[in-house]
Scaffold this motif. Structure first.
Motif, PDB file in Angstrom:
ATOM      1  N   CYS A   1       1.332   7.465   0.327  1.00 46.38           N
ATOM      2  CA  CYS A   1       1.873   6.945   1.798  1.00 46.38           C
ATOM      3  C   CYS A   1       1.415   5.645   1.924  1.00 46.38           C
ATOM      4  O   CYS A   1       0.545   5.021   1.811  1.00 46.38           O
ATOM      5  CB  CYS A   1       0.971   8.125   2.456  1.00 46.38           C
ATOM      6  SG  CYS A   1       1.070   7.538   4.329  1.00 46.38           S
ATOM      7  N   PRO A   2       2.497   5.142   2.566  1.00 46.65           N
ATOM      8  CA  PRO A   2       2.388   3.575   2.792  1.00 46.65           C
ATOM      9  C   PRO A   2       1.401   3.241   3.928  1.00 46.65           C
ATOM     10  O   PRO A   2       0.533   2.245   3.927  1.00 46.65           O
ATOM     11  CB  PRO A   2       3.727   2.919   3.238  1.00 46.65           C
ATOM     12  CG  PRO A   2       4.724   3.901   2.826  1.00 46.65           C
ATOM     13  CD  PRO A   2       3.963   5.283   2.524  1.00 46.65           C
ATOM     14  N   ARG A   3       1.119   4.081   4.832  1.00 50.35           N
ATOM     15  CA  ARG A   3       0.311   3.894   6.008  1.00 50.35           C
ATOM     16  C   ARG A   3      -1.066   4.157   5.440  1.00 50.35           C
ATOM     17  O   ARG A   3      -2.140   3.401   5.943  1.00 50.35           O
ATOM     18  CB  ARG A   3       0.680   4.939   7.235  1.00 50.35           C
ATOM     19  CG  ARG A   3       1.774   4.532   7.954  1.00 50.35           C
ATOM     20  CD  ARG A   3       2.309   5.618   9.004  1.00 50.35           C
ATOM     21  NE  ARG A   3       1.193   5.608   9.998  1.00 50.35           N
ATOM     22  CZ  ARG A   3       0.821   6.705  10.842  1.00 50.35           C
ATOM     23  NH1 ARG A   3       1.782   7.891  10.759  1.00 50.35           N
ATOM     24  NH2 ARG A   3      -0.128   6.798  11.622  1.00 50.35           N
ATOM     25  N   CYS A   4      -1.306   5.133   4.648  1.00 47.52           N
ATOM     26  CA  CYS A   4      -2.570   5.129   4.069  1.00 47.52           C
ATOM     27  C   CYS A   4      -2.979   3.953   3.123  1.00 47.52           C
ATOM     28  O   CYS A   4      -4.320   3.725   2.926  1.00 47.52           O
ATOM     29  CB  CYS A   4      -2.741   6.603   3.069  1.00 47.52           C
ATOM     30  SG  CYS A   4      -2.820   8.235   4.013  1.00 47.52           S
ATOM     31  N   SER A   5      -1.898   3.652   2.343  1.00 49.20           N
ATOM     32  CA  SER A   5      -2.362   2.618   1.596  1.00 49.20           C
ATOM     33  C   SER A   5      -2.706   1.392   2.530  1.00 49.20           C
ATOM     34  O   SER A   5      -3.549   0.464   1.934  1.00 49.20           O
ATOM     35  CB  SER A   5      -1.058   2.324   0.632  1.00 49.20           C
ATOM     36  OG  SER A   5      -0.971   3.239  -0.338  1.00 49.20           O
ATOM     37  N   GLU A   6      -2.186   1.109   3.440  1.00 49.75           N
ATOM     38  CA  GLU A   6      -2.239  -0.266   4.288  1.00 49.75           C
ATOM     39  C   GLU A   6      -3.507   0.131   4.893  1.00 49.75           C
ATOM     40  O   GLU A   6      -4.219  -0.965   5.080  1.00 49.75           O
ATOM     41  CB  GLU A   6      -1.015  -0.261   5.298  1.00 49.75           C
ATOM     42  CG  GLU A   6      -1.176  -1.332   6.304  1.00 49.75           C
ATOM     43  CD  GLU A   6      -1.077  -2.788   5.502  1.00 49.75           C
ATOM     44  OE1 GLU A   6      -1.639  -3.751   6.177  1.00 49.75           O
ATOM     45  OE2 GLU A   6      -0.199  -2.995   4.499  1.00 49.75           O
ATOM     46  N   SER A   7      -4.046   1.187   5.365  1.00 52.32           N
ATOM     47  CA  SER A   7      -5.280   1.596   5.827  1.00 52.32           C
ATOM     48  C   SER A   7      -6.374   1.081   4.934  1.00 52.32           C
ATOM     49  O   SER A   7      -7.491   0.504   5.325  1.00 52.32           O
ATOM     50  CB  SER A   7      -5.568   2.747   6.453  1.00 52.32           C
ATOM     51  OG  SER A   7      -4.508   3.074   7.213  1.00 52.32           O
ATOM     52  N   LEU A   8      -6.344   1.181   3.621  1.00 49.66           N
ATOM     53  CA  LEU A   8      -7.389   1.037   2.698  1.00 49.66           C
ATOM     54  C   LEU A   8      -7.222  -0.177   2.032  1.00 49.66           C
ATOM     55  O   LEU A   8      -8.103  -0.693   1.441  1.00 49.66           O
ATOM     56  CB  LEU A   8      -7.154   2.324   1.594  1.00 49.66           C
ATOM     57  CG  LEU A   8      -7.495   3.553   2.035  1.00 49.66           C
ATOM     58  CD1 LEU A   8      -7.271   4.792   0.908  1.00 49.66           C
ATOM     59  CD2 LEU A   8      -8.870   3.769   2.513  1.00 49.66           C
ATOM     60  N   ASP A   9      -5.920  -0.840   1.816  1.00 53.40           N
ATOM     61  CA  ASP A   9      -5.824  -2.083   1.006  1.00 53.40           C
ATOM     62  C   ASP A   9      -4.689  -2.819   1.862  1.00 53.40           C
ATOM     63  O   ASP A   9      -3.616  -2.866   1.429  1.00 53.40           O
ATOM     64  CB  ASP A   9      -5.398  -1.790  -0.317  1.00 53.40           C
ATOM     65  CG  ASP A   9      -5.148  -2.888  -0.905  1.00 53.40           C
ATOM     66  OD1 ASP A   9      -5.875  -4.059  -0.868  1.00 53.40           O
ATOM     67  OD2 ASP A   9      -4.600  -3.204  -2.001  1.00 53.40           O
ATOM     68  N   PRO A  10      -5.146  -3.318   3.018  1.00 53.68           N
ATOM     69  CA  PRO A  10      -3.853  -4.286   3.842  1.00 53.68           C
ATOM     70  C   PRO A  10      -3.583  -5.265   3.188  1.00 53.68           C
ATOM     71  O   PRO A  10      -3.987  -5.754   2.264  1.00 53.68           O
ATOM     72  CB  PRO A  10      -4.890  -4.795   4.965  1.00 53.68           C
ATOM     73  CG  PRO A  10      -5.999  -4.069   5.125  1.00 53.68           C
ATOM     74  CD  PRO A  10      -6.478  -3.430   3.685  1.00 53.68           C
ATOM     75  N   GLN A  11      -2.378  -5.323   3.309  1.00 47.89           N
ATOM     76  CA  GLN A  11      -1.299  -6.611   2.418  1.00 47.89           C
ATOM     77  C   GLN A  11      -0.949  -7.651   3.525  1.00 47.89           C
ATOM     78  O   GLN A  11      -1.054  -7.439   4.736  1.00 47.89           O
ATOM     79  CB  GLN A  11      -0.007  -5.898   1.943  1.00 47.89           C
ATOM     80  CG  GLN A  11      -0.295  -4.535   1.072  1.00 47.89           C
ATOM     81  CD  GLN A  11      -0.851  -5.156  -0.171  1.00 47.89           C
ATOM     82  OE1 GLN A  11      -0.421  -6.180  -1.146  1.00 47.89           O
ATOM     83  NE2 GLN A  11      -2.040  -4.388  -0.471  1.00 47.89           N
ATOM     84  N   PRO A  12      -1.034  -8.840   2.902  1.00 48.97           N
ATOM     85  CA  PRO A  12      -0.786  -9.953   3.993  1.00 48.97           C
ATOM     86  C   PRO A  12       0.781  -9.932   4.429  1.00 48.97           C
ATOM     87  O   PRO A  12       1.431  -9.549   3.971  1.00 48.97           O
ATOM     88  CB  PRO A  12      -1.111 -11.168   3.082  1.00 48.97           C
ATOM     89  CG  PRO A  12      -1.006 -10.821   1.822  1.00 48.97           C
ATOM     90  CD  PRO A  12      -1.439  -9.344   2.044  1.00 48.97           C
ATOM     91  N   ALA A  13       0.785 -10.230   5.651  1.00 49.62           N
ATOM     92  CA  ALA A  13       2.293 -10.223   6.099  1.00 49.62           C
ATOM     93  C   ALA A  13       2.922 -11.190   5.497  1.00 49.62           C
ATOM     94  O   ALA A  13       2.208 -12.320   5.305  1.00 49.62           O
ATOM     95  CB  ALA A  13       2.246 -10.543   7.633  1.00 49.62           C
ATOM     96  N   PRO A  14       4.043 -10.957   5.037  1.00 46.42           N
ATOM     97  CA  PRO A  14       4.999 -11.953   4.492  1.00 46.42           C
ATOM     98  C   PRO A  14       5.391 -13.121   5.324  1.00 46.42           C
ATOM     99  O   PRO A  14       5.472 -13.012   6.429  1.00 46.42           O
ATOM    100  CB  PRO A  14       6.372 -11.231   4.307  1.00 46.42           C
ATOM    101  CG  PRO A  14       6.347 -10.116   4.903  1.00 46.42           C
ATOM    102  CD  PRO A  14       4.819  -9.812   5.595  1.00 46.42           C
ATOM    103  N   THR A  15       5.535 -14.331   4.511  1.00 44.88           N
ATOM    104  CA  THR A  15       5.598 -15.830   5.504  1.00 44.88           C
ATOM    105  C   THR A  15       7.231 -16.123   5.331  1.00 44.88           C
ATOM    106  O   THR A  15       7.709 -15.978   4.361  1.00 44.88           O
ATOM    107  CB  THR A  15       4.813 -16.895   4.511  1.00 44.88           C
ATOM    108  OG1 THR A  15       3.579 -16.554   4.601  1.00 44.88           O
ATOM    109  CG2 THR A  15       5.084 -18.068   5.560  1.00 44.88           C
ATOM    110  N   PRO A  16       7.603 -16.174   6.419  1.00 51.82           N
ATOM    111  CA  PRO A  16       9.146 -16.455   6.545  1.00 51.82           C
ATOM    112  C   PRO A  16       9.238 -17.701   5.769  1.00 51.82           C
ATOM    113  O   PRO A  16       8.488 -18.839   5.767  1.00 51.82           O
ATOM    114  CB  PRO A  16       9.406 -16.812   8.040  1.00 51.82           C
ATOM    115  CG  PRO A  16       8.432 -16.173   8.791  1.00 51.82           C
ATOM    116  CD  PRO A  16       7.251 -16.140   7.967  1.00 51.82           C
TER     117      PRO A  16
END
Length: 88
Positions: free
Chosen positions: A67-82
């Motif tokens: 689940c992407p939301r579970c993964s993001e909660s446990l291991d947040p990824q940096p927002a992509p830089t435009p």
């Protein structure tokens, strides 16, 4: 937050069902793999009631089928830089 084992959404399990001569009783999850809140027994992403993985495996954020939301909660990824952000 510790995640003791990964869990499957309440949708359940389905047999592997390989055609073979041996008895194959392995099961696969139906739906995305969620991380469990070890105290509440619900998903990290939104409190979905869960069934523990019978093999007791660990949840690996960003793994196949997770689940992407579970993964993001446990291991947040940096927002992509435009691409043009450095040219201002």
């Amino acid at each position: 937050m510790p995640v003791a084992s990964f869990v499957m959404g309440a949708e359940g399990w389905t047999p592997v069902g390989h055609k073979s001569t041996r008895d194959d009783s392995r099961m696969l999850p139906v739906g995305p793999i969620h991380a469990a809140d070890p105290e509440a027994g619900t998903s990290v992403c939104g409190g979905i009631a869960l069934e523990l993985d019978r093999a007791g495996r660990s949840f690996t954020p960003w793994g196949p089928g997770t689940c992407p939301r579970c993964s993001e909660s446990l291991d947040p990824q940096p927002a992509p830089t435009p691409p043009d952000a450095h040219h201002r």
